[in-house]
Motif scaffolding. Structure first.
Motif, PDB file in Angstrom:
ATOM      1  N   ARG B  81       0.839  -1.189   0.000  1.00 32.39           N
ATOM      2  CA  ARG B  81       0.000   0.000   0.000  1.00 32.39           C
ATOM      3  C   ARG B  81       0.878   1.245   0.000  1.00 32.39           C
ATOM      4  N   SER B  83       1.105   3.610   1.983  1.00 33.48           N
ATOM      5  CA  SER B  83       1.730   3.914   3.275  1.00 33.48           C
ATOM      6  C   SER B  83       2.924   3.006   3.552  1.00 33.48           C
ATOM      7  N   ASP B  84       2.965   1.812   2.899  1.00 35.15           N
ATOM      8  CA  ASP B  84       4.107   0.918   3.097  1.00 35.15           C
ATOM      9  C   ASP B  84       5.384   1.505   2.482  1.00 35.15           C
ATOM     10  N   LEU B  86       6.278   4.520   2.820  1.00 38.86           N
ATOM     11  CA  LEU B  86       6.709   5.694   3.596  1.00 38.86           C
ATOM     12  C   LEU B  86       7.537   5.287   4.809  1.00 38.86           C
ATOM     13  N   THR B  87       8.278   6.245   5.354  1.00 37.24           N
ATOM     14  CA  THR B  87       8.966   6.016   6.623  1.00 37.24           C
ATOM     15  C   THR B  87       7.916   5.949   7.718  1.00 37.24           C
ATOM     16  N   VAL B  88       8.322   5.561   8.904  1.00 35.20           N
ATOM     17  CA  VAL B  88       7.372   5.467  10.017  1.00 35.20           C
ATOM     18  C   VAL B  88       6.714   6.830  10.249  1.00 35.20           C
ATOM     19  N   ARG B  91       4.392   7.614   7.424  1.00 35.66           N
ATOM     20  CA  ARG B  91       3.183   6.791   7.521  1.00 35.66           C
ATOM     21  C   ARG B  91       2.197   7.399   8.524  1.00 35.66           C
ATOM     22  N   HIS B  94       0.723  10.411   7.079  1.00 30.56           N
ATOM     23  CA  HIS B  94      -0.211  10.021   6.017  1.00 30.56           C
ATOM     24  C   HIS B  94      -1.540   9.617   6.615  1.00 30.56           C
ATOM     25  N   GLU B  95      -1.473   8.810   7.671  1.00 26.03           N
ATOM     26  CA  GLU B  95      -2.711   8.291   8.250  1.00 26.03           C
ATOM     27  C   GLU B  95      -3.493   9.349   9.012  1.00 26.03           C
ATOM     28  N   ARG B 116      10.559   5.632   2.023  1.00 29.29           N
ATOM     29  CA  ARG B 116      11.648   4.834   2.583  1.00 29.29           C
ATOM     30  C   ARG B 116      12.245   3.974   1.476  1.00 29.29           C
TER      31      ARG B 116
END
Lengths: 112, 439
Positions: B81, B83-84, B86-88, B91, B94-95, B116
């Motif tokens: 996805r 968000s996967d 992205l970095t922590v 993420r 994003h959320e 990432r």
């Protein structure tokens, strides 16, 4: 303030420097600098002609004292010519008129 | 634009074929000329393209973005996805922000996120997304464009870093300035007495006008006991301003104090000061000097009269205000500047102050103040004499107060430091029993 201009010439009694412009905090170092180039023989007289000096503050007075000391160190004398009235007043106030001879003009100051 | 039909239901990512035939031909001609195609442009665009389902699953991704991520297409499409990628931190952002805003607005623009890379490196990007809706208004997928923001982020960080550096420098400069002003204030106070000592049978008042708060002044005064009966006083003016003048002032003050205790005679005291200053400065080729009046006071307790001996080295004469309403200078002509010559002559004078008389010492800031509308004339000694005559008989404190007002009135015509010291013998009270004539 007008800048300082020093014109140098020689008389039979020794060097004559005409000081034109302001002798103050900003320009006094120039006179002190010029004094380091002074060549004068023992017994001669350095005359500073102040007819064209339009301003003199305490730094200017200090420069005149330095000139006196330079001349003395060379076993010579300093004389001031055509000193503006306001400066004469200050020189009298601080007793320098008894240490440095004052003349009405350079002719009188350079008379052997 | 993307022109390849995807695997998604409702063929959401297919092209719109609305161009007229002529336009299409022209576009194709240009594309051919550029040896470029929409497909090529999509894959190798200088930005990352990404299409995801509404749950974030990657449906389509361009080569540029895969290259940035260091991932193979097979590992991403249908498996990861957005968000996967992205970095922590990315993420989380994003959320909590990106996805909700996008859902609400249908589009979102230029949001900073961090991708990432497969090897863990962070890739800052600017993300813009739009939701594509079906004909029934149902959201179908999200199209996202990502711009590489590495250079930009580095630039911003550099700007921030520089701003922090500038901020720190400014803070440091302000702290330095404050510290310097504190130090100057402490030094200045050390050059002047905090309060004048109580002199029995004498009223004293002083005032110091500082021309510039950033510079140490060059005027000084003091009054102090020399033995059980006598007090010494002085007031003067050193040449120049700033730290060097302060050093000269300090040497002058302590020399005068010590010399007065050793031999409380005004002329000898000034002679000692002259030797000290000449040895310290002029002998080394750096003439520095001061003007000063130094005096000794002797109070006669039976008559309340005060006998004053003083000497001047190049200083303006003191002014005496008499109880009878007259004023006069006490001339001290010919006293030389102190510190100029190895041997110097100083001029002495004496006077007696009776009740109601006041002795005024001042520096030339007062008499040299420029007056007149064009500031071309000096206040001068004559004007001060007139002023003194008008205030003759006034107590020392009142006289200094009146002079302070006079100084204030000079405005910018007063461009030098000015010190005032008034020593007055209190007037006898009119109804004092000891002075009442016998019946």
């Amino acid at each position: 303030m007008t800048p300082l201009k020093i014109t140098v010439r020689d008389a039979s009694t020794g060097p004559v420097w005409e000081i034109n412009g302001a002798l103050d905090y900003t320009t006094a170092p120039e006179l002190r600098e010029q004094l380091t180039t002074l060549t004068i023989r023992p017994g001669q007289r350095l005359v500073l002609d102040l007819a064209g000096m339009d301003f003199c503050d305490s730094s200017g007075i200090t420069a005149l004292i330095t000139a006196h000391n330079h001349a003395q160190a060379a076993q010579a004398d300093l004389a001031l010519a055509a000193v503006p009235a306001n400066t004469v007043r200050v020189l009298r106030m601080v007793g320098l008129d008894q240490v440095i001879p004052l003349y009405p003009d350079t002719d009188a100051a350079t008379r052997p | 634009m993307m022109c390849r039909s995807g695997q998604q239901p409702d063929q959401p990512d297919s092209c719109d074929h609305q161009h007229s035939g002529g336009e299409a031909t022209a576009t194709a001609a240009f594309a051919a000329l550029l040896e470029d195609s929409a497909e090529e442009l999509y894959e190798s665009a200088p930005c990352g393209y990404l299409s995801t389902l509404m749950d974030g699953t990657v449906a389509k991704i361009n080569a540029t973005l895969l290259d940035w991520l260091g991932l193979a297409r097979e590992a991403v499409v249908g498996r990861m996805r957005f968000s996967d990628l992205l970095t922590v931190g990315g993420r989380l952002y994003h959320e909590t922000h990106f996805a909700p805003l996008l859902q609400m607005q249908g589009s979102i623009n230029g949001i900073a996120l961090d991708l990432r890379h497969a090897d863990g490196d962070r890739i800052p990007v600017l993300a813009s997304s739009v939701v594509k809706y079906g004909s029934m208004g149902k959201p179908l997928l999200i199209r996202t464009t990502l711009f590489d923001a590495r250079d930009r982020r580095a630039y911003e960080e550099e700007l921030l870093r520089r701003r922090a550096v500038a901020e720190e420098a400014r803070r440091q400069a302000e702290a330095d300035r404050a510290r310097l002003q504190d130090a100057l204030a402490v030094l200045q106070r050390s050059l002047l007495p905090d309060t004048l000592p109580v002199v029995p049978g004498l009223d004293t008042a002083a005032y110091y006008h500082t021309a510039s708060p950033d510079e140490l002044g060059g005027d000084f005064y003091d009054i102090f006991p020399v033995d059980g009966k006598r007090f010494a006083f002085f007031l003067g003016d050193v040449c120049g301003k700033g730290p060097q003048a302060a050093a000269l002032t300090s040497l002058t003050r302590y020399t005068l104090r010590a010399a007065a205790l050793h031999e409380p005679d005004p002329r000898s005291t000034l002679t000692t000061l002259n030797k000290v200053l000449h040895e310290r400065y002029a002998a080394g080729g750096d003439p520095r000097y001061c003007t000063a009046i130094f005096g000794i006071l002797e109070i006669d307790e039976t008559t309340d009269q005060v006998f004053v001996q003083l000497a001047s080295g190049g200083h303006p004469p003191v002014l005496i205000l008499r109880a009878d309403g007259t004023a006069e200078y006490l001339p001290t002509p010919g006293g030389l500047l102190i510190g100029v010559l190895p041997e110097a002559r100083f001029t002495a004078a004496t006077t007696t102050l009776s009740p109601g008389d006041t002795l005024l010492l001042y520096t030339d800031g007062l008499t040299e103040a420029r007056t007149g509308t064009d500031r071309s004339s000096l206040y001068g000694e004559d004007a001060l004499l007139d002023f003194g005559t008008r205030h003759a008989g006034a107590p020392a404190h009142d006289l200094v107060q009146a002079l302070t007002a006079l100084l204030d009135g000079f405005g910018d015509g007063l461009d030098d430091d000015t010190a005032l010291l008034a020593l007055g013998v209190p007037a006898r009270p009119a109804a004092r029993p000891t002075t009442r004539s016998r019946p």
